[in-house]
Design a protein around this motif. Structure first.
Motif, mmCIF file in Angstrom:
data_model
loop_
_atom_site.group_PDB
_atom_site.id
_atom_site.type_symbol
_atom_site.label_atom_id
_atom_site.label_comp_id
_atom_site.label_asym_id
_atom_site.label_seq_id
_atom_site.Cartn_x
_atom_site.Cartn_y
_atom_site.Cartn_z
ATOM 1 N N GLY A 1 5.638 -6.893 -37.976
ATOM 2 C CA GLY A 1 5.289 -5.614 -38.567
ATOM 3 C C GLY A 1 4.906 -5.622 -40.024
ATOM 4 O O GLY A 1 4.244 -6.540 -40.523
ATOM 5 N N VAL A 2 5.342 -4.578 -40.728
ATOM 6 C CA VAL A 2 4.945 -4.326 -42.112
ATOM 7 C C VAL A 2 6.194 -4.184 -42.980
ATOM 8 O O VAL A 2 7.298 -4.016 -42.476
ATOM 9 C CB VAL A 2 4.095 -3.047 -42.202
ATOM 10 N N ILE A 3 5.992 -4.252 -44.287
ATOM 11 C CA ILE A 3 7.111 -4.160 -45.218
ATOM 12 C C ILE A 3 7.797 -2.798 -45.065
ATOM 13 O O ILE A 3 7.159 -1.779 -44.795
ATOM 14 C CB ILE A 3 6.614 -4.363 -46.673
ATOM 15 N N GLY B 1 9.028 -3.558 -51.196
ATOM 16 C CA GLY B 1 8.198 -4.121 -52.261
ATOM 17 C C GLY B 1 6.879 -4.631 -51.725
ATOM 18 O O GLY B 1 6.138 -3.897 -51.070
ATOM 19 N N ARG B 2 6.601 -5.909 -51.952
ATOM 20 C CA ARG B 2 5.323 -6.490 -51.550
ATOM 21 C C ARG B 2 5.534 -7.656 -50.594
ATOM 22 O O ARG B 2 6.552 -8.349 -50.644
ATOM 23 C CB ARG B 2 4.548 -6.989 -52.779
ATOM 24 N N LEU B 3 4.540 -7.842 -49.742
ATOM 25 C CA LEU B 3 4.561 -8.926 -48.759
ATOM 26 C C LEU B 3 3.185 -9.564 -48.736
ATOM 27 O O LEU B 3 2.168 -8.884 -48.908
ATOM 28 C CB LEU B 3 4.914 -8.368 -47.388
ATOM 29 N N TRP C 1 7.599 -15.493 -56.167
ATOM 30 C CA TRP C 1 7.617 -14.953 -54.811
ATOM 31 C C TRP C 1 8.770 -15.615 -54.064
ATOM 32 O O TRP C 1 9.040 -16.809 -54.262
ATOM 33 C CB TRP C 1 6.320 -15.249 -54.070
ATOM 34 N N TYR C 2 9.430 -14.849 -53.177
ATOM 35 C CA TYR C 2 10.423 -15.475 -52.322
ATOM 36 C C TYR C 2 9.709 -16.129 -51.148
ATOM 37 O O TYR C 2 8.944 -15.476 -50.423
ATOM 38 C CB TYR C 2 11.461 -14.477 -51.791
ATOM 39 N N HIS C 3 9.963 -17.415 -50.947
ATOM 40 C CA HIS C 3 9.323 -18.185 -49.880
ATOM 41 C C HIS C 3 10.251 -18.210 -48.659
ATOM 42 O O HIS C 3 11.329 -18.800 -48.700
ATOM 43 C CB HIS C 3 9.033 -19.612 -50.359
ATOM 44 N N SER C 4 9.800 -17.582 -47.577
ATOM 45 C CA SER C 4 10.654 -17.422 -46.398
ATOM 46 C C SER C 4 10.792 -18.692 -45.568
ATOM 47 O O SER C 4 11.774 -18.853 -44.848
ATOM 48 C CB SER C 4 10.108 -16.302 -45.506
#
Length: 547
Positions: free
Chosen positions: A363-365, A370-372, A419-422
């Protein structure tokens, strides 16, 4: 030069307060005072009573010596003490650490030692494991027991039962609210799929915002009185912030200590449950064990489902039960849920399979997230929104953790380039929805081509005989790596052969993506339901080598 909008302005307590979910509790007490907050078997607590118990716990912890940012651990199932801890521990100034009750004694000992726990609250059924873990941790940790039957209590010297502990709390002790919204509120340990578990630090700001975001994406505020059944372990990411979210709307918690289909159906009917959450395995259990006289509820029950998408067959059965499945995605490092597969009105015009496929995307944030972006792992450049090009999911915004406890290297790596790296690989569709294809470390590179292990798993799951499957890469002299599948069959299909599954996968997948090896055995998962593919990979390599 100072802006005209800054000159002579005021900032202080009258117009600024640190964001924290703790601020939601007193409002719930005042607004929903006599409404039921907690149901646990025959016990009931109103919002006034629940709030007082949370404050009692906070004052008792302070009286016991808990100071700012001391760690207080809980090893308890989904029962009132666990719900009270989400407010009581941070109100004492402490940081709550909820441990997975399925962990082994050595892992628990490691977490107690690494987190520097000062107190541990434990359900009496786990007392021997915790006593041994405390001993192995080589720390002085006070043990508080949550008892099922006080008459049968096994309390050693220096141990105390939970009800006595909170009842003796001095009334005049002041509780603590955070001065800084980035102060730590909780410590959650990852499941350790690649090594020792890492301690993820939550902050008050993220917990508050995700609680409000949860109200929005679950629709807690769209029903007169949300009634939430705790099929999700509260120890998992602090119950996805649901304890705090339900407080914002004065809903009702229905405690469930163990996921048993019969109990779930009974509680749904007894208490008018409107929402619950869990992994696809929970949905499968409910679909397989539908009561004979079950009737769809008047209003759809919203089920937030995280993890791998459930098979279409399970989704179809779940919808027939009267459940609306909402697929969500997140991780411990993002205060749990960070994206949601928002249903679109025009999906109703699609064929059933097309609609279900869209529902299974990540899906979406969320509103507060915040941002994706889905981006090239090396360059950080966003991939095209073509539904084909894979990239790493990255987040930037409000829900990122403070960092990993005592692990600055891992923290720096996780937040590279701000950025957080998943570590999750996905494609980005034209409508902005993301769809996970694999873990970065689990991608299979065969003859220079990237193969998504999840895509191969999903293809095999369309065969009626396949109950569970895990696909990993194994070495191959010609191609470098090839897919290998570990398949767990449904009991009634135990006669299914490898040849049948090979033929089935070839109808769905490109030739190079079809598994080259298939082994029939149970698919082992961690205590939080995750696959440890590095262990599976080593296991099948040993099988192939004959060891």
């Amino acid at each position: 030069m100072m802006s005209k909008f800054e000159q002579g302005m005021y900032q202080g307590a009258a117009n600024y307060q640190a964001l924290t979910p703790l601020s939601l509790l007193e409002r719930a007490r005042d607004v929903y005072a006599d409404q039921i907050a907690v149901i646990d078997g025959e016990r009931r607590f109103t919002w006034k009573q629940y709030t007082e118990r949370c404050f009692q716990l906070a004052r008792a912890l302070i009286h016991a010596g808990v100071k700012k940012e001391d760690t207080v651990s809980f090893f308890v199932t989904n029962r009132p003490a666990m719900l009270e801890a989400q407010f009581g521990v941070p109100l004492s100034g402490g940081v709550i650490n909820t441990l997975n009750i399925r962990l082994d004694v050595n892992t628990v000992a490691y977490i107690l030692q690494h987190s520097e726990s000062k107190i541990i609250v434990v359900e009496d059924q786990f007392i021997e494991l915790i006593r041994e873990a405390v001993k192995l941790s080589e720390r002085e940790i006070q043990i508080i027991q949550v008892l099922d039957d006080a008459a049968k209590a096994d309390l050693r010297a220096a141990e105390i039962d939970y009800e006595t502990f909170i009842a003796q709390a001095p009334e005049l002790i002041e509780v603590h609210f955070p001065e800084n919204e980035m102060n730590a509120i909780a410590l959650s340990y990852t499941s350790g799929t690649t090594g020792k578990p890492k301690g993820v630090i939550y902050h008050h700001r993220g917990a508050y915002l995700n609680a409000l975001g949860t109200v929005i994406y679950t629709g807690f505020n769209q029903v007169a009185r949300p009634v939430y059944l705790w099929t999700l372990p509260v120890f998992h990411c602090n119950g996805w912030c649901h304890v705090w979210a339900l407080t914002a709307v004065g809903g009702t918690h229905v405690c469930l200590r163990k996921v048993v289909a019969e109990d779930i159906y009974t509680l749904i009917q007894e208490h008018g449950v409107t929402h619950f959450s869990g992994a696809p395995a929970v949905l499968a259990t409910l679909a397989e064990n539908k009561p004979e006289h079950w009737q769809q509820p008047d209003r759809e029950i919203t089920v937030c489902c995280a993890g791998a998408p459930p098979p279409f067959s399970v989704l179809k059965q779940t919808e027939k039960l009267g459940f609306k499945v909402l697929h969500v995605y997140g991780m411990t490092e993002q205060h749990s849920v960070n994206t949601v597969c928002e249903h679109q009105p025009d999906w109703k015009t699609l064929s059933e399979d097309e609609r279900l496929h869209k529902m299974c995307r990540q899906g979406v944030i969320t509103t507060v997230g915040g941002r994706l972006k889905v981006a090239d792992h090396q360059t950080g450049e966003p991939v095209p929104k073509d539904g084909m090009t894979m990239g790493e999911i990255m987040f930037q915004g409000n829900l990122g953790m403070k960092g990993y406890l005592k692990n600055p290297e891992a923290t720096t790596e996780a937040f590279a380039s701000d950025w957080y790296h998943s570590g999750d690989l996905a494609v980005w569709h034209a409508d902005g929805y993301i769809e996970i294809k694999d873990r970065l470390k689990d991608i299979i590179i065969s003859g220079g081509e990237n193969i998504s292990s999840i895509e191969v798993e999903e293809a095999l799951l369309t065969h009626p005989a396949v109950h569970e499957v895990a696909v990993v890469a194994v070495p191959d002299e010609k191609w470098g790596e090839v897919p290998c599948a570990i398949v767990q069959l449904h009991p009634e299909y135990i006669q299914t052969t490898r040849e049948e599954l090979f033929a089935h996968s070839k109808k769905i997948l490109a030739g190079y993506k079809t598994p080259k090896h298939i082994f029939f055995e149970d698919v082992e998962r961690t205590s939080t339901g995750k696959l440890q593919k590095f262990k599976l990979r080593q296991h099948v390599i040993e099988l192939l080598s004959g060891n």
